[in-house]
Design an enzyme around this catalytic site. Sequence first.
Site, mmCIF file in Angstrom:
data_model
loop_
_atom_site.group_PDB
_atom_site.id
_atom_site.type_symbol
_atom_site.label_atom_id
_atom_site.label_comp_id
_atom_site.label_asym_id
_atom_site.label_seq_id
_atom_site.Cartn_x
_atom_site.Cartn_y
_atom_site.Cartn_z
ATOM 1 C CD GLU A 109 10.226 1.841 -1.631
ATOM 2 O OE1 GLU A 109 9.091 1.319 -1.640
ATOM 3 O OE2 GLU A 109 11.168 1.429 -0.923
ATOM 4 C CD GLU A 134 8.155 1.225 2.898
ATOM 5 O OE1 GLU A 134 7.663 0.142 3.267
ATOM 6 O OE2 GLU A 134 7.763 1.831 1.892
HETATM 7 O O1 AHR Z 1 8.790 -1.477 -3.730
HETATM 8 C C1 AHR Z 1 8.263 -2.564 -3.052
HETATM 9 C C2 AHR Z 1 8.255 -2.393 -1.548
HETATM 10 O O2 AHR Z 1 7.401 -1.344 -1.217
HETATM 11 C C3 AHR Z 1 9.563 -2.000 -0.927
HETATM 12 O O3 AHR Z 1 10.377 -3.078 -0.667
HETATM 13 C C4 AHR Z 1 9.148 -1.326 0.343
HETATM 14 O O4 AHR Z 1 10.044 -0.343 0.755
HETATM 15 C C5 AHR Z 1 7.788 -0.757 0.009
HETATM 16 O O5 AHR Z 1 6.857 -1.032 0.978
#
Ligand code: AHR
Length: 554
Positions: free
Chosen positions: A358, A235
């Site tokens: 994710e 991110e």
């Molecule tokens: O999964 C939790 C968080 O969500 C992670 O650390 C981040 O990459 C995302 O914003």
Amino acid sequence: MSKTVRRFLEEKWLHVALMILAAGGLTAQPIAPGAPFLAEAGAPVRVNEAGLNEAGQNREPFKAEITIRTDQPGATISRNIYGSFSEHLGSGIYDGIWVGEDSPIPNTRGLRNDVIAALKSLNLGVLRWPGGCYADEYHWRDGIGPRDKRPKTLNTSWSGVIETNAFGTHEFMDLCELIGAEPYISINVGSGTVQEAMDWVEYMTSDTESTLATLRRRNGRDKPWKVKYWGVGNETWGCGGNMRPEYYADVYRRFATFIKDYSGNHVQRLASGSHDDYYKWTEVMMAQGGRHMQGLSLHYYTLPTGDWAHKGQATGFAEDQWHSTLARTLRMDEFVQKHSAIMDKYDPQKRIGLIVDEWGTWYDPAPGQKPTPLFQQNSIRDAVVAGINLNIFNRHCDRVQMAAIAQAINVLQSFILTDKEKFVLTPTYYVFEMYKVHQGATSIPVDVASPEYKAGEAVIPSLHASASKDTSGRLHLSVVNLDPNRPAEISIKTGDARAASVIGRVLTAPAMDSVNTYDRPDAVRPVPLTGAKQQDDRISVTIPSKSVAVIEIR
Ligand code: AHR
């Protein structure tokens, strides 16, 4: 349901009924031995003559038709789509995976045995580590060598807790080997250096007499590991450095240059990608970084309300939030298609994978819950969300080459919840377990004709499906019934000759927020799907409301 769809279904079913009568009735093809699944898996429902229950909801089964396009085989569904993610966050690693060698909780070299066994049986393709946001503050040298000498650092991404660094590179790789998953390492770009990243790759994968390879041997690992997947930051538009895509594209190219192959290891470099509908990020990365990467990531979380300040609860929600959660999770299809379309412009050969590393549900903490960040319960709604997302990835497996649900244990939409020695598998775990038949199989398109499922003015489909054919010729159809009230009577057309056997399993529950708990660990678990009938190339089967089913047709 629109009039046209309703008329189509009525006519179709009349036609099927006539065919059945002409053929002298259906041949019962029990899907598997066992009690009828509706009795076992759902609460008994009383309905009046109009099919309405006491609350005025329609509980009558709806009719649907699924055509499996065996004549149009697609790409291979990568096993890596069935991946997960474990970050140093809350009790995801400590307590969740790592208890230490001296713990009374049964363990293998400090890793919980119950967790190892459960994850192994999912046959996960990849496991991503150490973050998430934490990856961009993690310095790998803190997590090697004798544990009592490792520094205590602060986890500033997640509540500023002390990080003991007891779980580091060797422990993570031990876990991957024990569960049979490929490691996917996210390297620190935000606060790390190119040299640090380069050294980590050498430390792990070089078989030379270099100082770093010798250090690895001294720390207990003689042979180098094979580590294919390296993520370059996380991110980077947010917690990984708040970069602009134009800037990150250059940073990415610089880091990627120094992630090298050593001693027969072949790296794949995965760039930190976009989120949701941030299409500009994908456009810039493909235009400026494309030649240097093998994958580009995408993050998308499902929030019941879509509002980060008031996301909604994991349990105790009403039907409007059941509906809005599923409506929001269905948007994954749109995001995958639109990011893929941009990638297609620059990479028509689909050489670069879209890596959805994710995804999953994200709720508000439950009132009174112990303050473990991002811990949340997991209900049949999460199972339905998992089924929908995995169907989407199966259907777009020509571009989606890897995915990782967030996260494996005790964090967000997890497979497993633990509390000291207590351990329970979530409904989401069972969806991954049922869907693993798709791993490595050929994706087969499906046409789904089903009524709409409405809540107020909002409308979503009532059924969602994907299919694949494995190397032994078995067809697997996974079907999700999004309607929390009405069972689905499905007529499945395979296009192939009459099936020799049909078996299946289904996961459902009495309530929209039914969960497994330490006291009732088997409240939501798959049961055999019985009652399928077959006529020529059609199979008819009923699946309960709010359910996920996987049907195998041989
Ligand atoms: O999964 C939790 C968080 O969500 C992670 O650390 C981040 O990459 C995302 O914003």
